[in-house]
Every structure is written in structure tokens, then in C-alpha cells.
Design a protein around this motif. Structure first.
Motif, PDB file in Angstrom:
ATOM      1  N   ARG A 283       0.799  -1.033  -0.022  1.00  0.00           N
ATOM      2  CA  ARG A 283      -0.169  -0.043   0.042  1.00  0.00           C
ATOM      3  C   ARG A 283       0.981   1.232  -0.113  1.00  0.00           C
ATOM      4  N   PRO A 284       0.220   2.257  -0.615  1.00  0.00           N
ATOM      5  CA  PRO A 284       1.002   3.724  -0.522  1.00  0.00           C
ATOM      6  C   PRO A 284       1.580   3.946   0.886  1.00  0.00           C
ATOM      7  N   GLY A 285       2.676   4.608   1.059  1.00  0.00           N
ATOM      8  CA  GLY A 285       3.243   4.875   2.327  1.00  0.00           C
ATOM      9  C   GLY A 285       3.654   3.520   3.100  1.00  0.00           C
ATOM     10  N   ALA A 286       3.471   2.488   2.862  1.00  0.00           N
ATOM     11  CA  ALA A 286       3.948   1.381   3.531  1.00  0.00           C
ATOM     12  C   ALA A 286       5.418   0.768   3.425  1.00  0.00           C
ATOM     13  N   ARG A 287       6.126   0.686   4.416  1.00  0.00           N
ATOM     14  CA  ARG A 287       7.427   0.054   4.357  1.00  0.00           C
ATOM     15  C   ARG A 287       7.353  -1.476   5.025  1.00  0.00           C
ATOM     16  N   PRO A 288       6.810  -2.496   4.164  1.00  0.00           N
ATOM     17  CA  PRO A 288       6.898  -3.747   4.673  1.00  0.00           C
ATOM     18  C   PRO A 288       8.474  -4.497   5.334  1.00  0.00           C
ATOM     19  N   SER A 289       8.296  -5.389   6.283  1.00  0.00           N
ATOM     20  CA  SER A 289       9.692  -5.805   6.785  1.00  0.00           C
ATOM     21  C   SER A 289       9.943  -6.899   5.694  1.00  0.00           C
ATOM     22  N   TRP A 290       9.017  -7.498   5.072  1.00  0.00           N
ATOM     23  CA  TRP A 290       9.218  -8.775   4.221  1.00  0.00           C
ATOM     24  C   TRP A 290       9.774  -9.818   5.038  1.00  0.00           C
ATOM     25  N   HIS A 291       8.996 -10.154   6.020  1.00  0.00           N
ATOM     26  CA  HIS A 291       9.062 -11.405   6.938  1.00  0.00           C
ATOM     27  C   HIS A 291       8.628 -12.624   5.994  1.00  0.00           C
ATOM     28  N   LEU A 292       7.715 -12.483   5.193  1.00  0.00           N
ATOM     29  CA  LEU A 292       7.271 -13.230   4.201  1.00  0.00           C
ATOM     30  C   LEU A 292       7.253 -12.884   3.017  1.00  0.00           C
ATOM     31  N   PHE A 293       7.449 -13.306   1.929  1.00  0.00           N
ATOM     32  CA  PHE A 293       7.119 -12.947   0.606  1.00  0.00           C
ATOM     33  C   PHE A 293       5.893 -13.716  -0.138  1.00  0.00           C
ATOM     34  N   THR A 294       4.882 -13.487  -0.198  1.00  0.00           N
ATOM     35  CA  THR A 294       3.749 -14.412  -0.357  1.00  0.00           C
ATOM     36  C   THR A 294       3.292 -14.046  -1.815  1.00  0.00           C
ATOM     37  N   LEU A 295       2.840 -15.084  -2.267  1.00  0.00           N
ATOM     38  CA  LEU A 295       2.013 -15.200  -3.820  1.00  0.00           C
ATOM     39  C   LEU A 295       0.788 -15.763  -3.436  1.00  0.00           C
ATOM     40  N   ARG A 296      -0.131 -15.387  -4.420  1.00  0.00           N
ATOM     41  CA  ARG A 296      -1.601 -16.186  -4.595  1.00  0.00           C
ATOM     42  C   ARG A 296      -1.550 -16.895  -5.618  1.00  0.00           C
ATOM     43  N   THR A 297      -2.051 -18.093  -5.742  1.00  0.00           N
ATOM     44  CA  THR A 297      -2.388 -18.694  -6.891  1.00  0.00           C
ATOM     45  C   THR A 297      -3.811 -18.317  -7.611  1.00  0.00           C
ATOM     46  N   ARG A 298      -3.808 -18.244  -8.795  1.00  0.00           N
ATOM     47  CA  ARG A 298      -4.998 -17.680  -9.417  1.00  0.00           C
ATOM     48  C   ARG A 298      -5.900 -18.859  -9.869  1.00  0.00           C
ATOM     49  N   PRO A 299      -6.860 -19.386  -9.276  1.00  0.00           N
ATOM     50  CA  PRO A 299      -7.432 -20.887  -9.291  1.00  0.00           C
ATOM     51  C   PRO A 299      -7.865 -20.995 -10.777  1.00  0.00           C
ATOM     52  N   ARG A 300      -8.292 -19.657 -11.399  1.00  0.00           N
ATOM     53  CA  ARG A 300      -8.877 -20.126 -12.764  1.00  0.00           C
ATOM     54  C   ARG A 300      -7.658 -20.141 -13.770  1.00  0.00           C
ATOM     55  N   LEU A 301      -6.587 -19.779 -13.554  1.00  0.00           N
ATOM     56  CA  LEU A 301      -5.408 -19.837 -14.537  1.00  0.00           C
ATOM     57  C   LEU A 301      -4.581 -21.224 -14.123  1.00  0.00           C
ATOM     58  N   LEU A 302      -5.077 -21.963 -13.362  1.00  0.00           N
ATOM     59  CA  LEU A 302      -4.245 -23.237 -13.027  1.00  0.00           C
ATOM     60  C   LEU A 302      -5.062 -24.407 -12.829  1.00  0.00           C
ATOM     61  N   SER A 303      -4.403 -25.582 -13.266  1.00  0.00           N
ATOM     62  CA  SER A 303      -5.518 -26.789 -13.217  1.00  0.00           C
ATOM     63  C   SER A 303      -5.096 -27.734 -11.611  1.00  0.00           C
ATOM     64  N   ILE A 304      -4.207 -27.042 -11.133  1.00  0.00           N
ATOM     65  CA  ILE A 304      -4.017 -27.573  -9.577  1.00  0.00           C
ATOM     66  C   ILE A 304      -4.209 -26.448  -8.743  1.00  0.00           C
ATOM     67  N   GLY A 305      -4.431 -26.921  -7.305  1.00  0.00           N
ATOM     68  CA  GLY A 305      -4.651 -25.994  -6.283  1.00  0.00           C
ATOM     69  C   GLY A 305      -3.460 -25.714  -5.623  1.00  0.00           C
ATOM     70  N   ARG A 306      -3.653 -24.712  -4.599  1.00  0.00           N
ATOM     71  CA  ARG A 306      -2.447 -24.198  -3.996  1.00  0.00           C
ATOM     72  C   ARG A 306      -1.556 -25.220  -3.370  1.00  0.00           C
ATOM     73  N   ASP A 307      -2.039 -26.247  -2.647  1.00  0.00           N
ATOM     74  CA  ASP A 307      -1.304 -27.274  -1.950  1.00  0.00           C
ATOM     75  C   ASP A 307      -0.502 -27.944  -3.056  1.00  0.00           C
ATOM     76  N   GLU A 308      -1.024 -28.583  -4.048  1.00  0.00           N
ATOM     77  CA  GLU A 308      -0.263 -29.228  -5.199  1.00  0.00           C
ATOM     78  C   GLU A 308       0.882 -28.319  -5.764  1.00  0.00           C
ATOM     79  N   PHE A 309       0.473 -26.871  -5.951  1.00  0.00           N
ATOM     80  CA  PHE A 309       1.268 -26.060  -6.409  1.00  0.00           C
ATOM     81  C   PHE A 309       2.556 -26.112  -5.547  1.00  0.00           C
ATOM     82  N   VAL A 310       2.433 -25.890  -4.198  1.00  0.00           N
ATOM     83  CA  VAL A 310       3.613 -25.924  -3.216  1.00  0.00           C
ATOM     84  C   VAL A 310       4.349 -27.013  -3.555  1.00  0.00           C
ATOM     85  N   ARG A 311       3.613 -28.160  -3.427  1.00  0.00           N
ATOM     86  CA  ARG A 311       4.397 -29.594  -3.481  1.00  0.00           C
ATOM     87  C   ARG A 311       5.342 -29.607  -4.795  1.00  0.00           C
ATOM     88  N   GLN A 312       4.546 -29.095  -6.092  1.00  0.00           N
ATOM     89  CA  GLN A 312       5.494 -29.152  -7.467  1.00  0.00           C
ATOM     90  C   GLN A 312       6.849 -28.252  -7.111  1.00  0.00           C
TER      91      GLN A 312
END
Ligand SMILES: Cc1ncc(COP(=O)(O)O)c(C=O)c1O
Length: 399
Positions: A283-312
Motif C-alpha cells: 500500500r502507498p506509504g507502507a514499508r513492509p519488513s518482508w518477513h514473508l514474501f507471499t504469492l497467491r495462486t489464481r485458481p482460474r489460470l491453474l489446473s492444480i490447487g495451492r497445496d499441489e502448487f507448493v508441492r510441485q
């Protein structure tokens, strides 16, 4: 199968080893001068009035709730998308945890949703700076003020983060940091509670059997002095062995945070074209610490779910993790929060597609390139045909 890149490696150098050895040789192992130095350093960094070092981040949160007198009959509003510790400590005081939904972009507690959950029993609101992106503290503070609530931040992920130039720890009544091994700096296990002097002083006493600690005799070694037990406290103090690990870590914190930011920027650049995953919002004005770098899967663009994505991604020699399973899905809390999965639609949807990639100061460029290659490879391999009329995925800001 290629060995996955390590998800985390502690950054401990000769400075930490020397400082811990110095403590071990000094004959003073428990809470003492090194703990006091670490307290002042964190207090100043956070722009807070006072600080007490604790045996863990969980202890710091528990002390915060005890210091405000939370107990049976009280309600504390928090998020479900957090480490169990945040909700456990509320339950441990006998108060009732009340869950409110998160903002779809940052996954931090939504101040409006939190406000809608306020009742006559609410005593505090406890937001979590998820992944190290600062919460909208202004909105939360105003909302807490309107209803006469105490504002306690769970800043386990957010040491050194800031919003509009204000450091995390400078706005709330109390803020809890964690120095667990994987955090932004470490004391092995450890934490710190910072905030208003009156509340921190109460927490300091509660962390030491409920003994009375005068501001000017905190570190007194006087064996003759009796300390009055003025409340039924616990034993939650940090030791000088832990603090001596923390002091050199604190000296390196700026460098650690800079390196995390570089890694985050490199991920953003390298994954910008990979449309099967959504990048984190800042967000504007935010300085994150980046303890985690997160992504989100886009279900409609993938044939697998998040858990399988992580495993792969792991199978392909990268690494990824899932953080967190919403608390209402944990066996103990399922019965306490019936219906939470429908009442908290943003949490429910986003928790199902969020994953995090390795981000820590010892991650080499080569290791990061392997993680990126693995993510891109898995995204392409399991990329689904885009439906002609894309369906809107709730909480997906990309549409
Ligand atoms: C959001 C959050 N709160 C609290 C804690 C508890 O901290 P600690 O492990 O130092 O007790 C953690 C994790 O460690 C966390 O991720």
C-alpha cells in the motif's frame, strides 16, 4: 528429484558467538544488563515509551492481555489468519477471541469488519501485521478510540516495518515482537513487549512472578532486598544468554531488512509476467519488513490447487510454504467458531490460495533464481486455458 532450496537459514556470525561466550564467561546468565540494552534498542527503534524483553513472542502477547486485565467475560477481536499463538493467548486469559475478516490486498485485519464485531464486552482489538506489511494503524487506532478499546499489535512479523514514516510499535497501546529463529532478527526463542509505560511496567511485574519492580531498581543485584509479590505473575523474562544473541543481531537488522527488500524486489521483477500467480500488494506509504514474501495462486489460470502448487515447486528444486491455516480450521477451534468459514469470506478464499517463498538474508542470488525457475516452471506446466468469460474469484484483485 532436486533437493529444495532451504526455506530458511539462520544468519549467525562470529559476533553472536563472541557475545554469547562473553555472557557465559561473565557468570551472569539470567535477565541483566544485556537484556536491558536490548530493551532500549527495540524501544527506540519502535518509537515506544517502554519495553520489556520476554522469553517468546507468545509470552509478550500473553503479558499484553494480562496487563490490560483481559479475562473471562471479555472479548478480544483479532484475525483468523495468524499463528495459533495470537488466538491461544486470548483463550488462555479466559477471554473470548472474536474473529473479524481481513482486507483482500494485505490480509491484515479490516478495521471496518473489526468495528462491526464490537460488543459491550469487547476490551481490545489485536491486529497482526501479516507477512510484515503494516496494518492500517490510523484506522484501527481511531476505531479503538471510538469504542474505548485497548489496541495491541501482534508485530511478530513486523520489526522495522513502518507506515507513513511511523514505525510499527509507535501507535498502539502495546506491541509484541518475536525473536523466534526464523524472524527478522533472533534470540533463538524470545520476544519483546513495547508500549505505554504504565502497561509495560505491569507486564514487567507479571513476567517476574508478579513482583513489584521499581523503575530505578530493575536490574538491582541486591540479594538483601525483598521483592513484594503484588499479583499472581508468571516467569516470562528474557535471559542475558538470549539477549547476547540478540544484540549483534540488532546491529545487523538494517542490513537484514535491506537484503529482504532486495529479494522481494527481485521476486516481483522475475515473476511479473507469470500470470498464474498474484504478487503481494504494497500500500502507498507502507514499508513492509518482508518477513514473508507471499504469492497467491489464481485458481482460474491453474489446473492444480495451492497445496499441489507448493508441492510441485518443492519437487522442482525451489521451495514454498503455506502460512497460515485459518485458526477456525484447527481442531480445538472448530467448535468454538462454527460458521467462521462463511462469516469470513475473504480469509477463507485468500487462505486457500496464499503461499510464501523463501526470503531471508542468507538466500543467495543463485538459490533465489532456482526458486523463481521452479515457480515459473510449475505455473506453465499446470497453467489452465483461460475461460472466455472469466469468472470472478472473490478477493482476487486482479480482475
Ligand atoms: C503472527 C505471529 N504471532 C505470534 C507468534 C509467536 O511468536 P513466538 O514463536 O516468538 O512465541 C508468531 C510466530 O512465531 C507469529 O507468526
Amino acid at each position: 528429484m532436486t533437493e529444495p532450496v532451504p526455506f530458511f537459514q539462520p544468519a549467525i556470525g562470529e559476533e553472536e558467538i563472541a557475545e554469547v561466550s562473553d555472557t557465559l564467561r561473565s557468570g551472569w546468565l539470567t535477565t541483566g544488563p544485556k537484556t536491558a540494552r536490548l530493551e532500549s534498542s527495540i524501544r527506540d527503534l519502535a518509537g515506544a515509551q517502554d519495553a520489556v524483553a520476554t522469553s517468546s513472542g507468545t509470552a509478550a502477547l500473553h503479558l499484553a492481555l494480562l496487563a490490560i486485565g483481559a479475562g473471562p467475560g471479555d472479548e478480544v477481536i483479532t484475525t483468523a489468519l495468524t499463528c495459533a499463538a495470537t488466538v491461544n493467548v486470548i483463550a488462555a486469559t479466559g477471554a473470548t477471541p472474536v474473529l473479524a475478516d481481513v482486507c483482500p490486498d494485505t490480509l491484515n485485519l479490516d478495521a471496518r469488519k473489526a468495528e462491526a464485531a464490537v460488543t459491550g464486552r469487547t476490551v481490545a482489538v489485536l491486529p497482526v501485521h501479516y507477512a510484515g506489511h503494516p496494518c492500517a494503524m490510523g484506522e484501527l487506532a481511531q476505531m479503538a478510540h471510538r469504542h474505548g478499546l485497548v489496541l495491541i499489535e501482534d508485530a511478530a512479523h513486523a520489526l522495522g516495518a513502518a507506515l507513513d514514516g511511523r514505525p510499527v510499535g509507535s501507535t498502539a497501546d502495546l506491541t509484541a515482537f518475536s525473536f523466534y529463529a526464523t524472524k527478522l532478527m533472533t534470540t533463538g526463542e524470545g520476544g519483546m513487549l513495547v508500549g505505554r509505560t504504565d502497561l509495560v511496567e505491569r507486564a514487567r511485574s507479571l513476567a517476574s512472578h508478579g513482583e513489584q519492580w521499581e523503575a530505578d531498581d530493575r536490574r538491582s543485584l541486591d540479594a538483601e532486598a525483598w521483592r513484594d509479590v503484588v499479583q499472581p505473575g508468571l516467569k516470562y523474562r528474557m535471559s542475558d544468554v538470549q539477549a547476547s544473541l540478540g544484540l549483534p543481531q540488532f546491529a545487523k537488522l538494517d542490513g537484514f531488512l535491506r537484503r529482504r527488500r532486495e529479494i522481494a524486489e527481485a521476486y516481483v521483477e522475475a515473476l511479473a509476467e507469470t500470470e498464474q500467480v498474484e504478487l503481494p500488494t504494497v500500500r502507498p506509504g507502507a514499508r513492509p519488513s518482508w518477513h514473508l514474501f507471499t504469492l497467491r495462486t489464481r485458481p482460474r489460470l491453474l489446473s492444480i490447487g495451492r497445496d499441489e502448487f507448493v508441492r510441485q515447486v518443492r519437487l522442482a528444486g525451489g521451495n514454498a510454504a503455506r502460512q497460515f491455516r485459518p485458526i477456525y480450521r484447527e481442531p480445538y477451534y472448530r467448535d468454538r467458531f462454527p460458521g467462521a468459514h462463511t462469516a469470513l469470506p475473504v480469509t477463507e478464499n485468500e487462505a486457500a490460495r496464499v503461499l510464501s517463498l523463501p526470503v531471508h538474508p542468507r538466500l543467495t542470488e543463485r538459490a533465489q533464481a532456482r526458486v523463481v525457475d521452479a515457480v515459473v516452471h510449475v505455473a506453465r506446466r499446470f497453467g489452465a486455458e483461460v475461460p472466455r468469460q472469466p469468472q470472478r474469484v472473490e478477493g482476487d484483485l486482479s480482475t
